[in-house]
Scaffold this motif. Structure first.
Motif, PDB file in Angstrom:
ATOM      1  N   GLU A 686       6.981  12.634  -6.608  1.00  8.48           N
ATOM      2  CA  GLU A 686       6.044  11.531  -6.390  1.00  8.48           C
ATOM      3  C   GLU A 686       6.836  10.274  -6.033  1.00  8.48           C
ATOM      4  OE1 GLU A 686       3.793  11.304  -9.989  1.00  8.48           O
ATOM      5  OE2 GLU A 686       2.703  13.164  -9.597  1.00  8.48           O
ATOM      6  N   PRO A 687       7.291  10.182  -4.782  1.00 10.05           N
ATOM      7  CA  PRO A 687       8.180   9.084  -4.387  1.00 10.05           C
ATOM      8  C   PRO A 687       7.519   7.716  -4.428  1.00 10.05           C
ATOM      9  CG  PRO A 687       7.515  10.384  -2.472  1.00 10.05           C
ATOM     10  CD  PRO A 687       7.046  11.135  -3.679  1.00 10.05           C
ATOM     11  N   TRP A 688       6.215   7.684  -4.556  1.00  6.23           N
ATOM     12  CA  TRP A 688       5.507   6.410  -4.588  1.00  6.23           C
ATOM     13  C   TRP A 688       5.626   5.696  -5.932  1.00  6.23           C
ATOM     14  CZ3 TRP A 688       2.127   7.282  -8.510  1.00  6.23           C
ATOM     15  CH2 TRP A 688       1.678   8.614  -8.710  1.00  6.23           C
ATOM     16  N   ARG A 689       6.140   6.391  -6.952  1.00  5.05           N
ATOM     17  CA  ARG A 689       6.198   5.782  -8.291  1.00  5.05           C
ATOM     18  C   ARG A 689       7.191   4.615  -8.326  1.00  5.05           C
ATOM     19  NH1 ARG A 689       3.295   7.593 -12.315  1.00  5.05           N
ATOM     20  NH2 ARG A 689       2.318   9.655 -12.152  1.00  5.05           N
ATOM     21  N   ILE A 690       6.888   3.640  -9.215  1.00  2.55           N
ATOM     22  CA  ILE A 690       7.661   2.403  -9.320  1.00  2.55           C
ATOM     23  C   ILE A 690       8.680   2.541 -10.451  1.00  2.55           C
ATOM     24  CG2 ILE A 690       7.522  -0.106  -9.613  1.00  2.55           C
ATOM     25  CD1 ILE A 690       4.491   0.161  -8.908  1.00  2.55           C
ATOM     26  N   THR A 691       9.938   2.320 -10.114  1.00  2.00           N
ATOM     27  CA  THR A 691      10.984   2.405 -11.146  1.00  2.00           C
ATOM     28  C   THR A 691      11.170   1.046 -11.809  1.00  2.00           C
ATOM     29  OG1 THR A 691      12.759   1.828  -9.625  1.00  2.00           O
ATOM     30  CG2 THR A 691      12.172   4.167  -9.767  1.00  2.00           C
ATOM     31  N   ALA A 700      11.070 -11.569  -8.256  1.00  4.24           N
ATOM     32  CA  ALA A 700      10.746 -12.846  -7.600  1.00  4.24           C
ATOM     33  C   ALA A 700       9.680 -12.654  -6.528  1.00  4.24           C
ATOM     34  CB  ALA A 700      12.012 -13.455  -6.997  1.00  4.24           C
ATOM     35  N   LYS A 701       9.783 -11.564  -5.799  1.00  2.32           N
ATOM     36  CA  LYS A 701       8.808 -11.314  -4.737  1.00  2.32           C
ATOM     37  C   LYS A 701       7.436 -10.997  -5.324  1.00  2.32           C
ATOM     38  CE  LYS A 701       8.817  -9.423  -0.118  1.00  2.32           C
ATOM     39  NZ  LYS A 701       9.625  -8.748   0.907  1.00  2.32           N
ATOM     40  N   THR A 702       7.461 -10.280  -6.461  1.00  2.00           N
ATOM     41  CA  THR A 702       6.201  -9.986  -7.149  1.00  2.00           C
ATOM     42  C   THR A 702       5.538 -11.275  -7.608  1.00  2.00           C
ATOM     43  OG1 THR A 702       6.974  -7.815  -7.898  1.00  2.00           O
ATOM     44  CG2 THR A 702       5.176  -8.825  -9.130  1.00  2.00           C
ATOM     45  N   ASN A 703       6.340 -12.155  -8.222  1.00  2.00           N
ATOM     46  CA  ASN A 703       5.794 -13.422  -8.704  1.00  2.00           C
ATOM     47  C   ASN A 703       5.221 -14.252  -7.551  1.00  2.00           C
ATOM     48  OD1 ASN A 703       6.444 -12.836 -11.345  1.00  2.00           O
ATOM     49  ND2 ASN A 703       8.403 -13.912 -11.297  1.00  2.00           N
ATOM     50  N   ARG A 704       5.858 -14.161  -6.406  1.00  2.00           N
ATOM     51  CA  ARG A 704       5.394 -14.939  -5.251  1.00  2.00           C
ATOM     52  C   ARG A 704       4.008 -14.493  -4.808  1.00  2.00           C
ATOM     53  NH1 ARG A 704       7.610 -18.293  -1.458  1.00  2.00           N
ATOM     54  NH2 ARG A 704       6.713 -18.242   0.639  1.00  2.00           N
ATOM     55  N   GLN A 705       3.726 -13.172  -4.831  1.00  2.00           N
ATOM     56  CA  GLN A 705       2.409 -12.689  -4.432  1.00  2.00           C
ATOM     57  C   GLN A 705       1.340 -13.145  -5.418  1.00  2.00           C
ATOM     58  OE1 GLN A 705       2.920 -11.564  -1.447  1.00  2.00           O
ATOM     59  NE2 GLN A 705       5.107 -11.475  -1.948  1.00  2.00           N
ATOM     60  N   LEU A 728       6.663  -8.303   3.724  1.00  2.00           N
ATOM     61  CA  LEU A 728       7.305  -7.070   4.168  1.00  2.00           C
ATOM     62  C   LEU A 728       7.960  -6.364   2.996  1.00  2.00           C
ATOM     63  CD1 LEU A 728       9.043  -7.978   7.554  1.00  2.00           C
ATOM     64  CD2 LEU A 728       6.913  -6.749   7.184  1.00  2.00           C
ATOM     65  N   ALA A 729       8.069  -5.063   3.113  1.00  2.00           N
ATOM     66  CA  ALA A 729       8.777  -4.254   2.107  1.00  2.00           C
ATOM     67  C   ALA A 729       9.764  -3.359   2.844  1.00  2.00           C
ATOM     68  CB  ALA A 729       7.795  -3.414   1.309  1.00  2.00           C
ATOM     69  N   ARG A 730      11.024  -3.388   2.401  1.00  2.00           N
ATOM     70  CA  ARG A 730      12.042  -2.595   3.071  1.00  2.00           C
ATOM     71  C   ARG A 730      11.744  -1.105   2.894  1.00  2.00           C
ATOM     72  NH1 ARG A 730      16.885  -3.946   5.036  1.00  2.00           N
ATOM     73  NH2 ARG A 730      16.775  -6.001   4.045  1.00  2.00           N
ATOM     74  N   LYS A 731      11.694  -0.401   4.019  1.00  2.59           N
ATOM     75  CA  LYS A 731      11.380   1.021   4.000  1.00  2.59           C
ATOM     76  C   LYS A 731      12.468   1.791   3.254  1.00  2.59           C
ATOM     77  CE  LYS A 731      10.141   4.780   7.202  1.00  2.59           C
ATOM     78  NZ  LYS A 731       9.985   5.149   8.620  1.00  2.59           N
ATOM     79  N   GLY A 732      12.043   2.664   2.299  1.00  2.00           N
ATOM     80  CA  GLY A 732      12.988   3.471   1.527  1.00  2.00           C
ATOM     81  C   GLY A 732      13.535   2.758   0.300  1.00  2.00           C
ATOM     82  N   THR A 733      13.241   1.468   0.187  1.00  2.00           N
ATOM     83  CA  THR A 733      13.736   0.705  -0.963  1.00  2.00           C
ATOM     84  C   THR A 733      12.597   0.316  -1.891  1.00  2.00           C
ATOM     85  OG1 THR A 733      15.504  -0.189   0.414  1.00  2.00           O
ATOM     86  CG2 THR A 733      15.071  -1.315  -1.658  1.00  2.00           C
ATOM     87  N   LEU A 738       4.302  -0.015  -5.235  1.00  2.00           N
ATOM     88  CA  LEU A 738       4.608  -1.425  -5.482  1.00  2.00           C
ATOM     89  C   LEU A 738       4.159  -2.282  -4.295  1.00  2.00           C
ATOM     90  CD1 LEU A 738       5.853  -3.637  -7.188  1.00  2.00           C
ATOM     91  CD2 LEU A 738       8.084  -3.116  -6.160  1.00  2.00           C
ATOM     92  N   TYR A 739       4.419  -1.822  -3.077  1.00  3.55           N
ATOM     93  CA  TYR A 739       4.006  -2.578  -1.898  1.00  3.55           C
ATOM     94  C   TYR A 739       2.487  -2.721  -1.856  1.00  3.55           C
ATOM     95  CZ  TYR A 739       4.064  -4.158   2.999  1.00  3.55           C
ATOM     96  OH  TYR A 739       3.924  -4.886   4.147  1.00  3.55           O
ATOM     97  N   MET A 740       1.790  -1.638  -2.207  1.00  2.50           N
ATOM     98  CA  MET A 740       0.332  -1.698  -2.207  1.00  2.50           C
ATOM     99  C   MET A 740      -0.171  -2.654  -3.280  1.00  2.50           C
ATOM    100  SD  MET A 740      -1.805  -0.172  -0.191  1.00  2.50           S
ATOM    101  CE  MET A 740      -3.478  -0.751  -0.019  1.00  2.50           C
TER     102      MET A 740
END
Length: 768
Positions: A686-691, A700-705, A728-733, A738-740
């Motif tokens: 399940e590569p979509w899971r958030i580590t 910081a980016k989360t707080n900004r949203q 933007l979210a870096r692909k593969g990173t 999390l991006y959603m």
């Protein structure tokens, strides 16, 4: 438009031929002092009775009309032969009236022009031209011909040849045998012919008194001069009757046939009533009555020289348009246009069209202008109404030809920022499932750029040996859609409102589409509405009416309050937006797409009352400086704005992080709570899971949203539309979950919102 003008010209031609017939009858009555009233009113009476008789023959059917034409043709041929026989039978009694037989002196004298009473070549041409308008008689009754494809070209060309030779022969014969002026007096003779200056004098007659006017005989004065020349004058009168009646009958049949064919297409309102036919031959009886009424109205004018120029004007317009239509069909280069005439040349058709237009204006410029305005009005009406008929017209072929040529030409033109257009690939599913998405995109692409709607096609193959497999063709579609430079450069899609309730593999695909778009140098635009976009579940996508409100009668069961709100929301971009603002949150320099789309929207009437407000990030101690700098930049870009807001507190910590923590909780990997090997295995599955490491790295980016959503609610809660730079979210990173969650957090509980990110290629320039 050609058909109406041509049918009207034929209807008026009936009047001209009937008046010509009536004039001859009235002159004969006048010779025996048998006038009923006066010449003008007698012409009206005789003309009315004649057109009624012709109407009866026409209504009787084509068989009777054809038989009548044959009888009239025999009489006409006899009259023409009678005239030519008379030219070689000189008579002493006819000389005082100007007839001397074939004389070279008369031919030489008559060869040059001698226009009188302010007449010119073209005024005489206008009166004579209707004599040549019968060449389309065969085409007018093509439906009654056994083999029109063969008969019309042969019959038309033979008609032109025979009538042309006949007209020229009659003109030369009369010009070589009759002087222009004669007194009719046997005593006007001369003995001394040595000092003569005119042909009549050399032949022993002095008609010089005619220079003062008042002479009744000669080519310039006697309209019945052919009767004088002929061997048997009553046969000439019969020939005139035959020529006028046969032409009147042909026009009386032609006009209704053309009009009936036109009315069958139901192009113009109210004309369909004339399309009805009667009997085995589908005779247009109503068209006959209409033609009769038009003809009768012009018969009451009772002056041939007044009616003839009117007909000339309309026939010239018809022939000009027919010639141009043929040229246009050739210009379109359609394989379906295959003229069978061996000597056809498109440039001859164009020359004919130009010549007809020129002659129209030379004859009478204001009448030509009125005629062209009528034709233009009729054509514009058809173009605007777009009737439900398909002729396979040359216009369609030419549009294709031009589109193909220009598309090929575009491939050799280098792209330039001044010519950038947002050409949108809209992932709409069934196009009628998300009307709000299409309506908004249409608002900034209509008449400006390309909008292509894409529905993801998945095919399912099942068999005993194979599992069900789904083939996603979306990525290939990015590259395959379009032709040359006419291809999308901007991906537009709806926000996945129900993403948290579905399979996370769908979310993974959704985020991958965004990444693929950026990889292919596309800009990306995502629309989010508070109530969602998809209305297909209400009745099924195949039954949803595109771009239309669904009324209660369309729905089989009562709608829930949620679905009612969804339907209303789906139509919000179809109506005029009224006064309000489009709030542009320009947080990153993505090339200018975030600014360009609002500018294009405000150019539309539906959004014309909205003003652009611009929001940018800044520092507390530089707010005025940043505002002035932004105002200068927008002015250089020539983008009108009503206000610029510099947000000095954009980088402060958000007030409420709890809701974000609750949002991401189901999607966290929680690797600290399990063995490393188990965590790695779960992450692979399940590569979509958030580590946890990912959360810390992008804190910081989360707080900004979260903070941006707070500011959006504070400043733009009443905006008609919010346009904001998409993170933007870096692909593969960054994981798709999390991006959603970032996109969800940024855009939730707000007015209609567009997340926009260009491909970092400039789409705005200082230079016009």
């Amino acid at each position: 438009s050609i058909g109406l003008i041509f049918a009207f010209a034929n209807a008026v031609a009936v009047a001209m031929y009937v008046v010509g017939f009536a004039e001859t009858v009235v002159e004969m009555l006048n010779d025996v002092d048998a006038l009923m009233f006066d010449e003008l009113n007698d012409i009206r009476i005789v003309g009315t009775l004649t057109v009624i008789l012709l109407l009866g023959i026409s209504v009787a059917g084509m068989e009777w009309e054809a038989k009548a034409q044959i009888v009239l043709l025999v009489i006409l041929l006899g009259a023409i032969a009678n005239f030519f026989i008379g030219t070689v039978m000189p008579s002493e009694n006819k000389k005082p009236k100007g007839y001397f037989g074939y004389q070279t002196a008369i031919l030489v004298e008559n060869f040059g022009p001698d226009f009188r009473d302010e007449e010119t070549f073209f005024s005489v041409f206008a009166i004579f031209f209707p004599a040549a308008t019968g060449i389309l008689a065969g085409a007018n009754i093509s439906g009654d011909l056994a083999d029109p494809q063969s008969a019309i070209p042969k019959g038309t060309l033979l008609a032109i040849l025979i009538t042309g030779l006949t007209y020229v022969a009659v003109a030369i014969s009369t010009g070589a045998t009759i002087v222009r002026d004669a007194t009719g007096d046997h005593n006007d003779t001369v003995v001394d012919t040595v000092n003569c200056t005119d042909a009549a004098c050399t032949l022993g007659y002095d008609f010089s008194i005619c220079e003062e006017g008042g002479c009744k005989y000669g080519l310039m004065n006697d309209f019945q001069v052919m009767s004088l020349v002929s061997a048997f004058s009553p046969l000439i009168s019969a020939g005139i009757f035959s020529a006028t009646l046969s032409s009147a009958l042909a026009s009386l049949v032609s006009a209704p046939k053309v009009f009936q064919a036109l009315c069958k297409d139901n192009i113009y309102p109210g004309l369909s009533v004339f399309a009805k036919g009667y009997g085995k031959n589908n005779e247009p009886l109503r068209g006959y009555v209409l033609t009769f009424c038009i003809g009768l109205a012009f018969i009451l004018i009772a002056e041939l020289n007044v009616i003839a120029p009117i007909i000339s004007n309309f026939f010239l317009a018809s022939y000009a348009l027919i010639n141009f239509s043929v040229f246009h069909a050739s210009l379109a280069n359609s394989p379906g246009w295959r003229p069978s005439f061996k000597y056809y040349n498109m440039w001859v058709s164009l020359a004919g069209a130009i010549l007809c237009f020129v002659v129209m204006f030379v004859i009478n410029w204001w009448a030509a202008l009125v005629t062209l305005l009528i034709v233009l009005a009729l054509y514009i009406y058809v173009s605007y109404k777009k009737p439900d008929v398909n002729w396979g017209s040359s216009t369609q072929a030419l549009i294709y030809n031009q589109a193909l040529t220009h598309s090929l030409n575009l491939t050799s033109v280098e792209e330039h920022v001044k010519n950038f257009r947002p050409q949108c690939l809209v992932l709409a599913g069934y196009p009628n499932s998300r009307p709000a998405l299409l309506q908004l995109v249409n608002s900034f692409t209509k008449n400006v750029s390309l909008m292509v709607c894409e529905h993801e096609v998945r095919s399912a193959a099942t068999s005993a040996a194979h599992l069900i497999t789904f083939i996603n063709v979306k990525n290939n579609f990015f590259q395959a859609v379009g032709l040359g430079r006419l291809k999308p450069n901007t991906l537009v899609m709806g926000f996945k409102n129900n993403w948290s309730d579905g399979d996370m593999r769908d979310v993974e695909n959704y985020i991958n589409i965004i990444h693929d778009a950026f990889d292919l140098q596309f800009g990306v635009v995502i629309l989010r509405l508070l109530d969602g976009l998809d209305i297909s579940h209400i009745q099924g996508p195949e039954h949803v009416v595109l771009m239309c409100f669904l009324v209660a009668t369309d729905i089989k069961s009562p709608l829930s309050l949620t679905d009612q709100r969804l339907l209303e929301s789906s139509q919000q971009f179809k109506k005029k937006q009224g006064k309000g603002s489009i709030d542009v949150w320009w947080l990153f320099d993505d090339g200018g797409l975030t600014l360009l789309i609002p500018y294009l929207l405000t150019n539309r009437s539906k959004w014309g009352d909205c003003r652009i407000r611009v929001f940018i990030g800044g520092k507390i101690n530089r707010i005025d400086h940043d505002r002035r700098a932004m105002a200068t930049l927008l002015s250089k870009f020539r983008i009108d704005f009503s206000d610029i807001n510099v947000l000095g507190d954009i980088n402060t910590k958000p007030k409420n992080k709890l809701s974000f923590k609750e949002l991401i909780e189901p999607y966290r990997l929680k690797e600290d709570d399990m063995e490393q090997e188990a965590a790695e295995r779960l992450k692979a599955q399940e590569p979509w899971r958030i580590t946890d490491n990912e959360l810390e790295l992008y804190k910081a980016k989360t707080n900004r949203q979260i903070r941006l959503n707070e500011l959006l609610r504070e400043h733009s809660s009443s905006a008609k539309l919010i346009v904001i730079s998409m993170p933007l979210a870096r692909k593969g990173t960054v994981s798709s979950a999390l991006y959603m969650c970032w996109l969800e957090t940024l855009s939730k509980d707000l007015p209609p919102l567009l997340l926009v990110r260009g491909n970092h290629q400039s789409v705005l320039t200082f230079y016009s």
